[in-house]
Write an enzyme that holds these catalytic residues in place. Structure first.
Site, PDB file in Angstrom:
ATOM      1  N   TRP A 149       0.823  -1.219   0.000  1.00  0.00           N
ATOM      2  CA  TRP A 149       0.000   0.000   0.000  1.00  0.00           C
ATOM      3  C   TRP A 149       0.851   1.260   0.000  1.00  0.00           C
ATOM      4  O   TRP A 149       1.874   1.324   0.694  1.00  0.00           O
ATOM      5  CB  TRP A 149      -0.871   0.003   1.250  1.00  0.00           C
ATOM      6  CG  TRP A 149      -1.414   1.347   1.605  1.00  0.00           C
ATOM      7  CD1 TRP A 149      -0.788   2.293   2.371  1.00  0.00           C
ATOM      8  CD2 TRP A 149      -2.643   1.917   1.191  1.00  0.00           C
ATOM      9  NE1 TRP A 149      -1.580   3.415   2.473  1.00  0.00           N
ATOM     10  CE2 TRP A 149      -2.729   3.205   1.758  1.00  0.00           C
ATOM     11  CE3 TRP A 149      -3.704   1.458   0.402  1.00  0.00           C
ATOM     12  CZ2 TRP A 149      -3.829   4.048   1.560  1.00  0.00           C
ATOM     13  CZ3 TRP A 149      -4.796   2.291   0.214  1.00  0.00           C
ATOM     14  CH2 TRP A 149      -4.847   3.570   0.792  1.00  0.00           C
ATOM     15  N   MET A 150       0.411   2.273  -0.739  1.00  0.00           N
ATOM     16  CA  MET A 150       1.069   3.580  -0.710  1.00  0.00           C
ATOM     17  C   MET A 150       0.022   4.673  -0.529  1.00  0.00           C
ATOM     18  O   MET A 150      -1.022   4.627  -1.157  1.00  0.00           O
ATOM     19  CB  MET A 150       1.824   3.811  -2.020  1.00  0.00           C
ATOM     20  CG  MET A 150       2.437   5.204  -2.131  1.00  0.00           C
ATOM     21  SD  MET A 150       3.409   5.411  -3.645  1.00  0.00           S
ATOM     22  CE  MET A 150       2.126   5.863  -4.807  1.00  0.00           C
ATOM     23  N   ASP A 199       0.416   9.133   0.846  1.00  0.00           N
ATOM     24  CA  ASP A 199       1.120  10.401   0.595  1.00  0.00           C
ATOM     25  C   ASP A 199       2.584  10.305   0.140  1.00  0.00           C
ATOM     26  O   ASP A 199       3.345   9.496   0.668  1.00  0.00           O
ATOM     27  CB  ASP A 199       1.180  11.251   1.871  1.00  0.00           C
ATOM     28  CG  ASP A 199      -0.115  11.301   2.626  1.00  0.00           C
ATOM     29  OD1 ASP A 199      -1.098  10.724   2.167  1.00  0.00           O
ATOM     30  OD2 ASP A 199      -0.114  11.924   3.693  1.00  0.00           O
ATOM     31  N   GLN A 203       4.292   7.213   2.114  1.00  0.00           N
ATOM     32  CA  GLN A 203       3.594   6.444   3.137  1.00  0.00           C
ATOM     33  C   GLN A 203       3.416   5.029   2.601  1.00  0.00           C
ATOM     34  O   GLN A 203       2.799   4.831   1.547  1.00  0.00           O
ATOM     35  CB  GLN A 203       2.226   7.083   3.426  1.00  0.00           C
ATOM     36  CG  GLN A 203       2.311   8.330   4.273  1.00  0.00           C
ATOM     37  CD  GLN A 203       2.721   7.997   5.692  1.00  0.00           C
ATOM     38  OE1 GLN A 203       1.910   7.585   6.487  1.00  0.00           O
ATOM     39  NE2 GLN A 203       4.000   8.170   6.011  1.00  0.00           N
ATOM     40  N   PHE A 221       4.479   8.567  10.033  1.00  0.00           N
ATOM     41  CA  PHE A 221       3.523   9.294   9.199  1.00  0.00           C
ATOM     42  C   PHE A 221       4.257  10.294   8.288  1.00  0.00           C
ATOM     43  O   PHE A 221       5.480  10.370   8.266  1.00  0.00           O
ATOM     44  CB  PHE A 221       2.506  10.025  10.086  1.00  0.00           C
ATOM     45  CG  PHE A 221       1.290   9.201  10.443  1.00  0.00           C
ATOM     46  CD1 PHE A 221       1.234   7.837  10.212  1.00  0.00           C
ATOM     47  CD2 PHE A 221       0.176   9.809  11.021  1.00  0.00           C
ATOM     48  CE1 PHE A 221       0.110   7.085  10.541  1.00  0.00           C
ATOM     49  CE2 PHE A 221      -0.957   9.076  11.354  1.00  0.00           C
ATOM     50  CZ  PHE A 221      -0.996   7.710  11.120  1.00  0.00           C
ATOM     51  N   SER A 222       3.475  11.108   7.609  1.00  0.00           N
ATOM     52  CA  SER A 222       4.018  11.987   6.561  1.00  0.00           C
ATOM     53  C   SER A 222       4.936  13.083   7.083  1.00  0.00           C
ATOM     54  O   SER A 222       4.875  13.462   8.256  1.00  0.00           O
ATOM     55  CB  SER A 222       2.859  12.624   5.791  1.00  0.00           C
ATOM     56  OG  SER A 222       2.216  11.615   5.048  1.00  0.00           O
ATOM     57  N   ARG A 252       0.354  16.934  12.795  1.00  0.00           N
ATOM     58  CA  ARG A 252       1.218  16.065  11.993  1.00  0.00           C
ATOM     59  C   ARG A 252       1.697  16.686  10.678  1.00  0.00           C
ATOM     60  O   ARG A 252       1.367  17.803  10.336  1.00  0.00           O
ATOM     61  CB  ARG A 252       0.496  14.750  11.692  1.00  0.00           C
ATOM     62  CG  ARG A 252      -0.827  14.888  10.963  1.00  0.00           C
ATOM     63  CD  ARG A 252      -1.437  13.501  10.735  1.00  0.00           C
ATOM     64  NE  ARG A 252      -2.714  13.587  10.054  1.00  0.00           N
ATOM     65  CZ  ARG A 252      -3.884  13.680  10.665  1.00  0.00           C
ATOM     66  NH1 ARG A 252      -3.955  13.700  11.971  1.00  0.00           N
ATOM     67  NH2 ARG A 252      -4.997  13.774   9.954  1.00  0.00           N
ATOM     68  N   ASP A 253       2.477  15.878   9.954  1.00  0.00           N
ATOM     69  CA  ASP A 253       2.944  16.156   8.591  1.00  0.00           C
ATOM     70  C   ASP A 253       3.882  17.375   8.517  1.00  0.00           C
ATOM     71  O   ASP A 253       3.648  18.309   7.727  1.00  0.00           O
ATOM     72  CB  ASP A 253       1.755  16.342   7.628  1.00  0.00           C
ATOM     73  CG  ASP A 253       0.739  15.208   7.735  1.00  0.00           C
ATOM     74  OD1 ASP A 253       1.111  14.129   8.221  1.00  0.00           O
ATOM     75  OD2 ASP A 253      -0.433  15.410   7.340  1.00  0.00           O
ATOM     76  N   GLU A 294      -4.260  18.800   6.470  1.00  0.00           N
ATOM     77  CA  GLU A 294      -3.194  17.797   6.462  1.00  0.00           C
ATOM     78  C   GLU A 294      -2.115  18.242   5.476  1.00  0.00           C
ATOM     79  O   GLU A 294      -2.347  19.057   4.591  1.00  0.00           O
ATOM     80  CB  GLU A 294      -3.743  16.427   6.037  1.00  0.00           C
ATOM     81  CG  GLU A 294      -4.745  15.849   7.027  1.00  0.00           C
ATOM     82  CD  GLU A 294      -5.235  14.446   6.668  1.00  0.00           C
ATOM     83  OE1 GLU A 294      -5.447  13.661   7.594  1.00  0.00           O
ATOM     84  OE2 GLU A 294      -5.411  14.142   5.480  1.00  0.00           O
TER      85      GLU A 294
END
Ligand code: FRU
Length: 500
Positions: free
Chosen positions: A19-20, A22, A38, A78-79, A143-144, A195
């Site tokens: 799975w992919m 961001d 990701q 995470f990103s 996040r990110d 995000e």
């Protein structure tokens, strides 16, 4: 490729398996573009988040490399983003790649961490004193991290998406971060969870003396047609605060399709700004009909700024490097489609495999000028210029496999109502049409990229970009133009079969 892989794109980046989502940590260094992403190496649905890694010298050919950052005892990876530490501010040596990501777990929540690479992005060492930043108010969605160098004040800036706003921090050494400001509450499309931020500075209309900042804000939900989408705000940045040129309710979309999300840009590319979207939508990303892998990146796009009246917008165009994909060329001489008539090209390419580019220049004297891209199973995409409503429309209701989109996930009522209101031909989360604004000009240019399971349109030099997934049971390989309430002159129609 096996039959199960029949939707795997030929020239778009996909993970080999798994799975992919961001794009993460995009950075250019020593002739290489690094695309981290990701990644779940253990299955084709979201989970166990790592940073996968691919590298390219030309933004066209990608080489798969081993996982760069693996999930650890602190949580998911995470990103986030990467920088090249040219002045050795962090002390790991000149030109080290330093990356920032969110560590996410139930125990620690979402906290920002750092890792550095001394071998041109192949392997990373996680900073021993992680995290470098935690939310001062215990916010759950924090996040990110996007980090960039702010030259006028010789400092680093980090933008973190924090629920419904972006928070700005600064640092001299990439390790100690100080809160500066926040932007975004009530701005843009509602409802929206912010995000994956990015912020870039560009010359307006190519004038180096007139530069503006664009704050890129990915939102989910908030897409005009449901789910995930990318908007941006044009304004100024003084090193501390971002101020937006327009009123909070003004919305500017980077893309008018449904499969363009978590879009961020490469760092260290000089004057060029190159963005890479994730080509899916959280409404159905986990259940699209591919199996060994899920999701591709949309084509890398070059961003520029132009003014229109008092306002400033971003133009979005495929990077020129993609011209290297062009194989067989097919040029259809100019023709006119009379009112109510059709002009059909039965076979676009002998043995066509559904991977091609189309450049159309047309003059319309009709209410509606359009074309269908079709396969022999009767499946088609309908793309048209609605001159009465001033809309460029892409309709995928009859594009092939669409049924997985029926109530893909439960959704908020407000978002659902927006979708019904804004979509044309709305059937469900996947079977619908998306639209973007079209000027009253009679002449228009369309550049289209088709690659097995995706259509990307760039209208009139990138004023509208529109990215949508489609899952035809057989590749589209014929084309039929039509014209309603008036005639349409196709001045040029140039096709290229594309391949690596
Ligand atoms: C956006 C996103 C990010 C998060 C990542 C998790 O698509 O939700 O906010 O870091 O995906 O995979």
């Amino acid at each position: 490729t096996t039959n199960r892989d029949k939707f795997r794109p030929l020239y778009h980046h996909t993970p080999l398996y798994g799975w992919m989502n961001d794009a993460n940590g995009l950075v250019y260094k020593d002739g290489e573009y690094h695309l981290y992403f990701q990644y779940n190496p253990y299955g084709s649905v979201w989970g166990n988040m790592h940073w996968g890694h691919s590298v390219s010298r030309d933004l066209v050919h990608w080489e798969h490399l081993p996982v760069a950052l693996a999930r650890d005892t602190m949580g998911h990876i995470f990103s986030g983003s990467s920088v090249v530490d040219l002045a050795n501010t962090a002390g790991y040596g000149d030109g080290t790649i330093v990356s920032f990501y969110t560590s996410a777990s139930d125990r620690n929540g979402q906290i920002e961490c750092m890792a550095y690479s001394k071998d041109n992005g192949r392997t990373f060492t996680k900073y021993e004193k992680n995290p470098v930043l935690t939310p001062f108010d215990g916010l759950k969605d924090f996040r990110d991290p996007k980090v960039f160098w702010y030259e006028p004040q010789q400092k680093w800036v980090m933008i973190v998406s924090a629920d419904k706003e972006m928070r700005f921090f600064s640092s001299k050494d990439l390790k100690d971060w100080t809160y500066m400001s926040a932007f975004g509450k009530g701005y843009g499309m509602q409802p929206s969870q912010f995000e994956c931020p990015d912020m870039v500075q560009l010359a307006v209309d190519g004038d180096g003396n007139h530069k503006k900042w664009a704050l890129i804000v990915n939102i989910n939900p908030g897409c005009l047609f449901g789910g995930s989408a990318t908007q941006y705000f044009i304004g100024d940045f003084d090193g501390t605060n971002f101020t937006c040129d327009t009123k909070p309710e003004v919305v500017k979309w980077m893309d008018w399709g449904k499969d363009h999300y978590a879009t961020v840009c490469f760092s260290n590319t000089g004057e060029r700004v190159i963005a890479v979207p994730w080509m899916s939508n959280w409404q159905y990303a986990n259940i699209i009909p591919t199996q060994q892998y899920r999701s591709a990146n949309a084509l890398p796009r070059e961003l520029t700024m132009y003014s229109e009246g008092k306002d400033i917008y971003m133009a979005v165009n495929p990077v020129k490097e993609l011209e290297a994909l062009r194989k067989e060329t097919k040029e259809i001489p100019a023709f006119t489609v009379d009112n109510g008539k059709e002009f059909t090209i039965e076979t676009l390419f002998d043995g066509g495999d559904g991977a091609f580019e189309m450049n159309i220049d047309l003059t319309t004297n009709a209410d509606c000028s359009g074309f269908k891209l079709m396969n022999s199973k009767g499946e088609y995409i309908d793309i048209y210029l609605d001159m009465k409503d001033g809309k460029l429309v892409m309709d995928r209701v009859h594009s092939g496999i669409v049924d997985f989109g029926k109530n893909a996930i439960p959704h908020e009522k407000e978002a659902h109502d927006n979708r019904v209101k804004n979509s044309i031909n709305y059937v469900d989360d996947f079977a619908l049409a998306t639209w973007g604004p079209l000027s009253k000009d009679k002449q228009h240019r369309l550049q289209l990229f088709v690659d097995k399971c995706s259509i990307e349109i760039f209208l009139d030099g990138g004023k509208v970009a529109m990215t949508n997934l489609v899952f035809p049971n057989e590749p589209y390989n014929s084309l039929s133009f039509y014209s309603r309430n008036g005639s349409t002159k196709v001045n040029a129609c140039k096709l290229y079969a594309l391949g690596l």
